[in-house]
Design a protein around this motif. Structure first.
Motif, mmCIF file in Angstrom:
data_model
loop_
_atom_site.group_PDB
_atom_site.id
_atom_site.type_symbol
_atom_site.label_atom_id
_atom_site.label_comp_id
_atom_site.label_asym_id
_atom_site.label_seq_id
_atom_site.Cartn_x
_atom_site.Cartn_y
_atom_site.Cartn_z
ATOM 1 N N THR A 29 1.330 5.062 -37.430
ATOM 2 C CA THR A 29 1.258 4.439 -35.873
ATOM 3 C C THR A 29 2.407 4.709 -35.244
ATOM 4 O OG1 THR A 29 2.108 2.078 -36.169
ATOM 5 C CG2 THR A 29 -0.211 2.476 -36.501
ATOM 6 N N CYS A 71 -6.523 12.224 -34.493
ATOM 7 C CA CYS A 71 -5.913 11.889 -35.439
ATOM 8 C C CYS A 71 -5.306 13.401 -35.992
ATOM 9 C CB CYS A 71 -6.814 11.368 -36.500
ATOM 10 S SG CYS A 71 -5.653 11.064 -38.242
ATOM 11 N N ILE A 122 -1.589 5.731 -43.356
ATOM 12 C CA ILE A 122 -1.800 5.725 -41.682
ATOM 13 C C ILE A 122 -0.396 5.438 -41.172
ATOM 14 C CG2 ILE A 122 -3.157 4.477 -39.971
ATOM 15 C CD1 ILE A 122 -5.314 3.749 -42.015
ATOM 16 N N SER A 156 -6.467 10.513 -27.491
ATOM 17 C CA SER A 156 -7.697 9.942 -27.904
ATOM 18 C C SER A 156 -8.593 9.466 -26.552
ATOM 19 C CB SER A 156 -7.446 8.347 -28.578
ATOM 20 O OG SER A 156 -6.781 8.537 -29.541
ATOM 21 N N ALA A 168 -4.034 15.020 -39.010
ATOM 22 C CA ALA A 168 -4.144 14.695 -40.613
ATOM 23 C C ALA A 168 -3.596 15.729 -41.502
ATOM 24 C CB ALA A 168 -5.643 14.564 -40.770
ATOM 25 N N PHE A 207 -2.377 8.915 -35.788
ATOM 26 C CA PHE A 207 -3.329 8.824 -34.635
ATOM 27 C C PHE A 207 -2.851 8.227 -33.521
ATOM 28 C CE2 PHE A 207 -3.476 4.325 -36.222
ATOM 29 C CZ PHE A 207 -4.058 3.815 -34.871
ATOM 30 N N PHE A 214 -2.616 9.942 -41.935
ATOM 31 C CA PHE A 214 -3.508 10.152 -40.824
ATOM 32 C C PHE A 214 -2.706 9.418 -39.610
ATOM 33 C CE2 PHE A 214 -5.871 9.845 -44.756
ATOM 34 C CZ PHE A 214 -6.852 10.652 -44.481
ATOM 35 N N THR A 267 0.686 11.696 -30.759
ATOM 36 C CA THR A 267 1.146 11.720 -32.189
ATOM 37 C C THR A 267 1.884 12.992 -32.477
ATOM 38 O OG1 THR A 267 0.812 11.160 -34.438
ATOM 39 C CG2 THR A 267 -0.948 12.066 -33.263
ATOM 40 N N VAL A 316 -9.817 3.524 -38.155
ATOM 41 C CA VAL A 316 -9.245 4.507 -39.058
ATOM 42 C C VAL A 316 -9.229 4.122 -40.530
ATOM 43 C CG1 VAL A 316 -6.960 5.552 -39.427
ATOM 44 C CG2 VAL A 316 -7.566 4.896 -37.067
#
Length: 281
Positions: free
Chosen positions: A32, A17, A30, A67, A19, A59, A57, A39, A86
């Motif tokens: 996406t 993530c 959040i 990830s 952040a 991610f 955030f 990201t 998340v």
């Protein structure tokens, strides 16, 4: 208030993530994105949100980007589990004032799929959307019978990597839109090669599976971006999706191109933040 990288626990693995933290009690967003790059590559699309004193955030879904996890196990179930993880992390460490921004193309679709069942998201903003069963408008021209037939075939076939390059586009601001894709292609030569077991199967299933939650309206207040010169979606496609929503909603029309979420990110982020702030505690 600087960007930093965190690892969010999800089962036996972690989600990467990116952040940005303004404060423990700040509004939480959040983000996406389409899971073909990390990201970090899409940061310019959401970085303008830092102007509003929020926590961000952004991610990578499991099995993608930075990830952990297996890309062949990417699925509708894993999307929900990832976002649940998340949300749980944000709620535990910050507050329950949580909002969801599905930007980029498929990023908006994945976020929508989650939003149809989510109970801890206060509001939602999305670019790109799923009209259940409208595969011609939403899956780059695939007819519904073909898309429906592909699902069981893809599940029994060995995993393959097939090229799914963006459709050609000429028209309003095509130089900028095409240059964006050309830049990604030069930086990541294999970016358009997609595993058949994973993202491709998941995307098709969201449109055609009998148990796809995309057949249901999102429940929380939802802002929909309608782009007038999109190489993937006709304006009517956005209109049809917006009309299908039974929640509190708002349509924002942008005279832009498919990649305007990135090219015009200041505008997109301002609209998203205004919507989120209206539905905060």
């Amino acid at each position: 208030m600087n960007w930093h990288h965190i690892e969010i626990p999800k089962g036996t693995t972690n989600l990467f993530c990116n952040a940005f933290i303004s404060g423990k009690d700040a509004l939480n967003i959040i983000v996406t994105h389409t899971p073909i790059v990390t990201t970090l590559e899409m940061k310019p699309a959401y970085e303008p949100l830092t102007e509003y004193g929020v926590n961000i955030f952004a991610f990578d879904f499991s099995g993608t980007g930075k990830s952990g996890g297996n890309p062949k196990e990417f699925s509708r179930k894993s999307i929900v589990q990832d976002l649940d993880a998340v949300v749980a992390y944000v709620e535990k460490n910050y507050s329950d004032n949580i909002h969801l921004y599905g930007n980029t193309g498929i990023g908006g679709m994945l976020a929508q799929y989650y939003a149809t069942t989510a109970t801890k998201i206060k509001s939602f903003a999305q670019f790109a959307c799923i009209n259940y069963r409208d595969t011609v408008g939403g899956l780059n021209g695939f007819s519904y019978p073909i898309a429906k037939a592909l699902c069981p075939i893809l599940k029994i076939m060995p995993n393959m990597r097939i090229s799914l390059e963006p459709p050609k586009y000429e028209g309003y601001r095509h130089e900028e839109d095409n240059a964006f894709y050309e830049g990604l292609g030069k930086k990541f030569p294999d970016i358009w090669k997609t595993s058949t077991k994973g993202l491709l199967t998941t995307l098709i299933e969201m449109f055609v599976a009998n148990d796809s939650t995309a057949k249901n309206s999102v429940t929380m207040p939802t802002l929909v971006f309608k782009v007038l010169h999109d190489r993937y979606f006709a304006p009517k496609y956005f209109d049809d999706y917006y009309q299908s929503l039974t929640c509190k909603k708002k349509l924002v029309e942008i005279k832009g191109v498919h990649n305007s979420y990135y090219l015009d990110s200041q505008t997109f982020c301002k609209h998203a933040y205004d919507w989120f702030s209206q539905h905060s505690e």
